[in-house]
Design an enzyme around this catalytic site. Structure first.
Site, PDB file in Angstrom:
ATOM      1  N   GLN A 189      -0.811 -12.829  10.213  1.00  0.00           N
ATOM      2  CA  GLN A 189      -1.226 -12.720   8.821  1.00  0.00           C
ATOM      3  C   GLN A 189       0.044 -12.479   8.035  1.00  0.00           C
ATOM      4  O   GLN A 189       1.081 -12.152   8.610  1.00  0.00           O
ATOM      5  CB  GLN A 189      -2.197 -11.548   8.661  1.00  0.00           C
ATOM      6  CG  GLN A 189      -1.575 -10.244   9.140  1.00  0.00           C
ATOM      7  CD  GLN A 189      -2.598  -9.149   9.348  1.00  0.00           C
ATOM      8  OE1 GLN A 189      -3.764  -9.405   9.563  1.00  0.00           O
ATOM      9  NE2 GLN A 189      -2.140  -7.919   9.301  1.00  0.00           N
ATOM     10  N   LYS A 226       0.832  -1.195   0.000  1.00  0.00           N
ATOM     11  CA  LYS A 226       0.000   0.000   0.000  1.00  0.00           C
ATOM     12  C   LYS A 226       0.873   1.253   0.000  1.00  0.00           C
ATOM     13  O   LYS A 226       1.913   1.288   0.671  1.00  0.00           O
ATOM     14  CB  LYS A 226      -0.912   0.033   1.231  1.00  0.00           C
ATOM     15  CG  LYS A 226      -1.960  -1.070   1.252  1.00  0.00           C
ATOM     16  CD  LYS A 226      -3.032  -0.864   0.196  1.00  0.00           C
ATOM     17  CE  LYS A 226      -4.019  -2.021   0.128  1.00  0.00           C
ATOM     18  NZ  LYS A 226      -4.894  -2.096   1.292  1.00  0.00           N
ATOM     19  N   ASP A 260      -3.018  -8.510  17.334  1.00  0.00           N
ATOM     20  CA  ASP A 260      -3.760  -7.799  16.306  1.00  0.00           C
ATOM     21  C   ASP A 260      -4.982  -8.616  15.890  1.00  0.00           C
ATOM     22  O   ASP A 260      -4.859  -9.814  15.572  1.00  0.00           O
ATOM     23  CB  ASP A 260      -2.806  -7.609  15.109  1.00  0.00           C
ATOM     24  CG  ASP A 260      -3.358  -6.662  14.065  1.00  0.00           C
ATOM     25  OD1 ASP A 260      -3.441  -5.456  14.366  1.00  0.00           O
ATOM     26  OD2 ASP A 260      -3.693  -7.132  12.959  1.00  0.00           O
ATOM     27  N   ASN A 261      -6.140  -7.973  15.898  1.00  0.00           N
ATOM     28  CA  ASN A 261      -7.363  -8.625  15.403  1.00  0.00           C
ATOM     29  C   ASN A 261      -7.522 -10.084  15.846  1.00  0.00           C
ATOM     30  O   ASN A 261      -7.728 -10.965  15.002  1.00  0.00           O
ATOM     31  CB  ASN A 261      -7.385  -8.586  13.872  1.00  0.00           C
ATOM     32  CG  ASN A 261      -7.822  -7.239  13.348  1.00  0.00           C
ATOM     33  OD1 ASN A 261      -8.516  -6.490  14.024  1.00  0.00           O
ATOM     34  ND2 ASN A 261      -7.403  -6.917  12.126  1.00  0.00           N
ATOM     35  N   ASP A 273      -2.788  -6.843   0.091  1.00  0.00           N
ATOM     36  CA  ASP A 273      -1.415  -6.953   0.597  1.00  0.00           C
ATOM     37  C   ASP A 273      -1.304  -7.953   1.746  1.00  0.00           C
ATOM     38  O   ASP A 273      -0.238  -8.133   2.331  1.00  0.00           O
ATOM     39  CB  ASP A 273      -0.876  -5.578   1.042  1.00  0.00           C
ATOM     40  CG  ASP A 273      -1.742  -4.914   2.113  1.00  0.00           C
ATOM     41  OD1 ASP A 273      -2.946  -5.259   2.213  1.00  0.00           O
ATOM     42  OD2 ASP A 273      -1.215  -4.055   2.848  1.00  0.00           O
ATOM     43  N   GLU A 300      -6.517  -6.906  20.782  1.00  0.00           N
ATOM     44  CA  GLU A 300      -7.091  -5.799  20.014  1.00  0.00           C
ATOM     45  C   GLU A 300      -8.427  -6.272  19.447  1.00  0.00           C
ATOM     46  O   GLU A 300      -8.586  -6.441  18.239  1.00  0.00           O
ATOM     47  CB  GLU A 300      -6.135  -5.367  18.884  1.00  0.00           C
ATOM     48  CG  GLU A 300      -6.562  -4.073  18.219  1.00  0.00           C
ATOM     49  CD  GLU A 300      -6.417  -4.085  16.692  1.00  0.00           C
ATOM     50  OE1 GLU A 300      -6.382  -2.999  16.122  1.00  0.00           O
ATOM     51  OE2 GLU A 300      -6.353  -5.162  16.066  1.00  0.00           O
ATOM     52  N   LYS A 305       0.823   4.421   9.322  1.00  0.00           N
ATOM     53  CA  LYS A 305       0.733   3.030   8.892  1.00  0.00           C
ATOM     54  C   LYS A 305       1.350   2.850   7.509  1.00  0.00           C
ATOM     55  O   LYS A 305       1.807   1.761   7.169  1.00  0.00           O
ATOM     56  CB  LYS A 305      -0.742   2.580   8.857  1.00  0.00           C
ATOM     57  CG  LYS A 305      -1.353   2.479  10.238  1.00  0.00           C
ATOM     58  CD  LYS A 305      -2.674   1.726  10.233  1.00  0.00           C
ATOM     59  CE  LYS A 305      -3.786   2.543   9.591  1.00  0.00           C
ATOM     60  NZ  LYS A 305      -5.110   1.891   9.733  1.00  0.00           N
ATOM     61  N   TYR A 306       1.344   3.945   6.712  1.00  0.00           N
ATOM     62  CA  TYR A 306       1.779   3.799   5.316  1.00  0.00           C
ATOM     63  C   TYR A 306       2.974   4.662   4.952  1.00  0.00           C
ATOM     64  O   TYR A 306       3.454   4.586   3.831  1.00  0.00           O
ATOM     65  CB  TYR A 306       0.613   4.139   4.368  1.00  0.00           C
ATOM     66  CG  TYR A 306      -0.654   3.415   4.730  1.00  0.00           C
ATOM     67  CD1 TYR A 306      -0.773   2.036   4.521  1.00  0.00           C
ATOM     68  CD2 TYR A 306      -1.729   4.082   5.301  1.00  0.00           C
ATOM     69  CE1 TYR A 306      -1.932   1.361   4.871  1.00  0.00           C
ATOM     70  CE2 TYR A 306      -2.901   3.417   5.653  1.00  0.00           C
ATOM     71  CZ  TYR A 306      -2.990   2.057   5.438  1.00  0.00           C
ATOM     72  OH  TYR A 306      -4.132   1.382   5.784  1.00  0.00           O
TER      73      TYR A 306
END
Lengths: 664, 664
Positions: free
Chosen positions: A313, A253, A384-385, A348, A413, A526-527
């Site tokens: 992930q 991204k 995360d998640n 991604d 999270e 984040k990017y």
């Protein structure tokens, strides 16, 4: 149901019910830290008017013998006792009850108005009870029990024998001879997980190490030392880093989440894995594993703990994708599915398939990833998640890690529906992000924090309150300016024993959204890399430093169960207090929730929560502004500028003329 | 915890928690009658955004196969379904959840905005799901599933294939092919006991058959036919007789509980047993067993059920005392202990020792006593002081009797502490006396009845409300005169689906206490014969007849869970409504609690509970006084004389000019 099977034992009359706390009937563990105790209550009774005794049994990890502590009667057949976890890890507790025949006899004896011949017979019955007790009592007690039994039937005047029988300590002595076979055990043994205090009490600081340089270049762990020093100076306990692993290039991204990255775009740290490695590698642009180890050492020198992000992930370039395509979801043509929630696509990222045929192989590799970092000294993990991964996996994985390293702390999270958020907490997460981020009015805050701290949820879910994260810039912060950040900081840090901010965006009051109505940051870290002026004059660093110092100085702010809300005649002024478990430390907070206007009104205090005498004046000392106010009674005037708060210490005993040496 | 033991199954992702109702986690049974249904809720969810399905499983007594009914989603991962008990006896229920892969796929497919080549692959994936479903579906469905799978990948335009894939009924079809091995079962199977409707809904009339004659002589069962006819005329459903067994002579109590009886004193029926027999014999002065059988037959002809008193205690003259001294508590000299709670002595009664060495022998004899009367047609039993007997005994005994005669109803006279009262209910008693007798103000009544009908207590405890008993003449009745009896009658009969009175003392407004401050009756029937003038002009027979008729005509009054209290600006006017489970029948009650003064005020109605439109006028029709009032909105004026009540039927749809045929 027949009487001969042995499932019923007619000689056991006491009944035990509702041993609490228990999470889903004992299916899951209650949580406490090693600096806390667990108060256990039960209902226990027997038929008739015989007396019973009640004992709390508990044992720590690896212990086979039970510890015992007597339960005290609260009236109406309710009993209570407490114990403190002896070590980290899984404890068990349950309750036993037993008839107390000598105490029953003694209570009857004291009230008898029978003729002497009956009283003599009763004394003989009492003596028999003492002899029975002597059979099961420790040897030293047994001798005394037999001696007393002899006295009750001795050739001395009846009144003297009755006086001996009614001695206060005789029932306690006889109690030591209760036949163990006549004790009734509650039907369940309940689990408790004991964790280190940092699982409950810590100030977290999240930052992107790659943005640690002031010159706009990609920073390394070495560069990020200055962020450690900064976080330590501000009084934080934990620094939490977004994933530090190699970042994928396929479908990377670009800035502001554009679908295609420019060549110099750094990519999202959550797109984990590249030719440089996966979840056990470090992004070469940050440094080496050894650099990371030194970074952790430096943090420890500064009194900080490092938390890493466990984001299970992969980027399409992750080595596991090629090595184990069977661990991912595939399309009929064999291609690996990227993450999606149609019509949204996250090209991604490819998710693991936690219920694939080789789930055992996958789960072990994921567990080993966590172990890898734990063994490098990272014992705090932000997950995360977790709600998009198998709950059975988490329950197994967390228990497995804890069986090896019982001090490891897991933060979930779990920004998802309440049942799932709570379900993850039940299955082992030490603490959870909450909906605090979206609770901005006094009604919302009071309702939600009361639910978290005063209902059964508190037995298994520890909140960690975040006013912002890299994913969430709430509208209140977008529109409220610096006062909004001030108010949210004080709320998070005083409502929650654990709280965190994503900085430096937070303390620098970064407020621009990616788009109107979005909760994403504009130019999100984040990017892309960002540079932050930590010394900006509008920084909230001083306020944060002060608040964190107050948290460390006041036990009241280090626990959550002592939170109580007080009345206010102005909805924009929220008022609450916190008390330490022993009640010796109390903090009273008033926050102006309106970031735009000065607000004034009267708070209506429940003085019993503050430990002050309703009839006497008391002082409240504002630890933030250092003001001191002399109040009396529950109703008091408060006035606060936008962004301002009071963090009061109430002090009950004010000096009066009667304290003056020569007054009398 | 290792992955290889099979206790974890990675392919099972759904989680199920908190299946309710459950009494103490399933340790005890939930209670319903065969004319009720049980609404079951559960929390069920999976990780990620996949869809799940949820099914309620239940089975009746003797059934091995489960019945299934789909649960509907209530949102936030809560699910609900209901079932009706198919028979009397113990049912079981639990919940299963399963992933619904085709429905998940379909929901994603409907929202996809992918390129055509991806969509074609997705259709292929959908076809594979249908083929997988065909393996587990019934044969007829399997063929259609295979056919649909073929259409999804057929050589027809993509859009047509998508349209086929998104057909509404296809997900339901695929659902019939869920692999049973992939269904997750809740960790517990929960019990429900189904009882006959009379366990919940009945008007009870207690009387002493020996006082049934008008001439002051000891009456027989034959004499007592007139009482049966009288009770039937008043609309009662159950007549309950104090113990009918031979009465002991040793230490027989005289009139007004004097310690020594005169030769002609009849004694307390609860001092059971004499040379004429024990618990399976009939007091010869009442008649023979055959006379009793005919009495029961006569009652049945009149539509009445007979309830007997199970008082498990003996007079010193009871045959079992001599035959089995080991079943009683003994003093060291071998003498049998009478009942006592020092300094009180009950020398006419000796209690069984339920935990004696031969408790099995004793328990079976006691069980057989109950069986003896059940087999004579008495299937309703009022149990005297159950809380002074072993709770394990009751749990075993009631289950044993029910396994043979599942329609037997047990009423617990558990006038004891709340935990024990509730503990007895959990262990099987169909219904319980309550503290209603001592709840006389509106605050007390609202708080207590709300607890009984709106909290988890209602799942296992059915109240039976008694304004008086032979043991309890409350001060409210002693001082309130006839209006107090009127108010308490209406309260008991409309607050409780089950209620009872001890008559004729009640309807004749007998109000003199044995002594000031005592709740005992003066000249209590427990110790002497009484004669009653059933036709006294002050008798409440007409009111009772009317109220009982209203109860029979209105389903709302035959259930308790539909009770709701409404506001009132006058504490002396209590206002509440009851609705039938299906909501079609609603009754609104207003009672003047002040027996001395006319009271007036405004009631503040929750109209949603009454099923009336807040915007339209509605009528309330008073079934007691036959008045009709036209009200609008929640706030309405009420005025009641001492002792007076309204029992309203609210009727929402009033005729207006628009109903007139020629209006348009």
């Amino acid at each position: 149901m027949t009487l001969e099977t042995g499932t019923i034992r007619g000689e056991l009359r006491p009944q035990i019910e509702s041993v609490l706390p228990a999470v889903d009937g004992g299916r899951f563990a209650v949580k406490r830290c090693t600096d806390e105790s667990l108060v256990v209550t039960a209902i226990a009774y027997t038929d008739g008017h015989d007396r019973i005794g009640c004992t709390l049994l508990y044992r720590g990890p690896g212990e086979h013998e039970w510890h015992e502590t007597p339960m005290r009667s609260l009236g109406n057949d309710r009993w209570e006792a407490q114990f403190s976890p002896s070590a980290l890890g899984v404890h068990e507790y349950t309750v036993e009850a037993w008839l107390d025949p000598f105490a029953s006899w003694q209570a009857d004896m004291a009230r008898r108005s029978d003729p002497d011949d009956i009283l003599a017979l009763e004394l003989q019955a009492g003596a028999e009870l003492l002899l029975e007790a002597s059979k099961h009592a420790p040897a030293s007690d047994a001798a005394r029990l037999r001696a007393c039994a002899g006295q009750l039937t001795a050739d001395i005047p009846l009144r003297s024998r009755i006086a001996i029988a009614l001695q206060d300590d005789l029932a306690a002595l006889a109690r030591r001879g209760i036949d163990p076979a006549l004790r009734v055990r509650y039907r369940a043994t309940l689990p408790l997980v004991a964790e280190p205090p940092i699982a409950r009490f810590a100030a977290w600081y999240e930052f992107f190490p790659r943005s640690a340089r002031a010159d706009g270049q990609h920073a390394t762990f070495d560069d990020a030392y200055r962020m450690l020093e900064y976080a330590a100076r501000l009084g934080f306990d934990v620094v939490y880093l977004p994933p530090i692993h190699p970042i994928g290039e396929t479908h990377r991204k670009g800035k502001n989440n554009t679908p295609a990255a420019e060549p110099d775009d750094v990519g999202s740290p959550w797109a984990i894995g590249s030719k440089d490695g996966g979840h056990t590698a470090v992004n070469p642009r940050l440094g080496s594993l050894e650099d990371f180890d030194r970074f952790v050492d430096r943090a420890h020198e500064l009194g900080l703990r490092v938390a890493l992000d466990i984001a299970f992930q992969c980027s399409p370039d992750h080595p596991l994708v090629a090595a184990h395509p069977e661990w991912f979801r595939q399309r009929p043509d064999g291609s690996i599915r990227y993450a999606e929630n149609p019509p949204k696509r996250y090209e991604d990222i490819v998710p693991f398939d936690f219920s694939c045929a080789d789930w055992q192989g996958l789960w072990k590799v994921l567990r080993d990833i966590i172990l890898f970092w734990v063994e490098r000294g990272v014992h705090i993990l932000r997950v995360d998640n977790p709600h998009t991964k198998s709950l059975a996996f988490w329950e197994w994985c967390i228990a497995d890690i804890r069986s090896r390293y019982p001090d490891v702390v897991f933060l979930a999270e779990a920004f998802t529906r309440p049942a799932v958020l709570e379900g993850l907490a039940m299955r082992g997460f030490s603490q959870s992000y909450t909906y605090f981020t979206w609770r901005n009015t006094s009604v919302e805050l009071e309702e939600y924090l009361t639910e978290l701290t005063q209902t059964s949820v508190r037995e298994y879910l520890r909140p960690n309150l975040w006013p912002n994260t890299p994913d969430i810039l709430h509208e209140y912060l977008q529109t409220g300016g610096r006062p909004a950040f001030m108010a949210r900081l004080v709320l998070a840090a005083t409502l929650g024993a654990s709280y965190g901010i994503y900085g430096p965006a937070f303390e620098l009051c970064e407020a621009a959204p990616a788009a109107p109505g979005s909760e994403e940051y504009l130019n999100s870290e984040k990017y892309q890399l960002r540079t932050w002026d930590l010394d900006a004059p509008w920084s909230l660093a001083d306020l944060i430093t002060r608040v964190n110092a107050i948290r460390r100085a006041h036990a009241a702010l280090q626990f959550d169960h002592g939170l109580r809300f007080h009345g206010s005649d102005n909805d924009q002024l929220i008022c609450y207090s916190k008390a330490s478990p022993d009640g010796t430390d109390v903090i009273l907070v008033v926050v102006n929730l309106d970031p735009h206007n000065r607000q004034a009104g009267h708070v209506d205090l429940d003085l019993s929560q503050l430990g002050v005498d309703a009839e006497q004046p008391y002082q409240v000392h504002d630890l933030l502004g250092d003001g001191r106010y002399r109040w009396i009674g529950p109703r008091n005037y408060v006035e606060l500028e936008p962004g301002a708060s009071h963090i009061f210490v109430p002090r009950s005993r004010l000096r009066t003329e009667q304290d003056f040496d020569y007054f009398v």
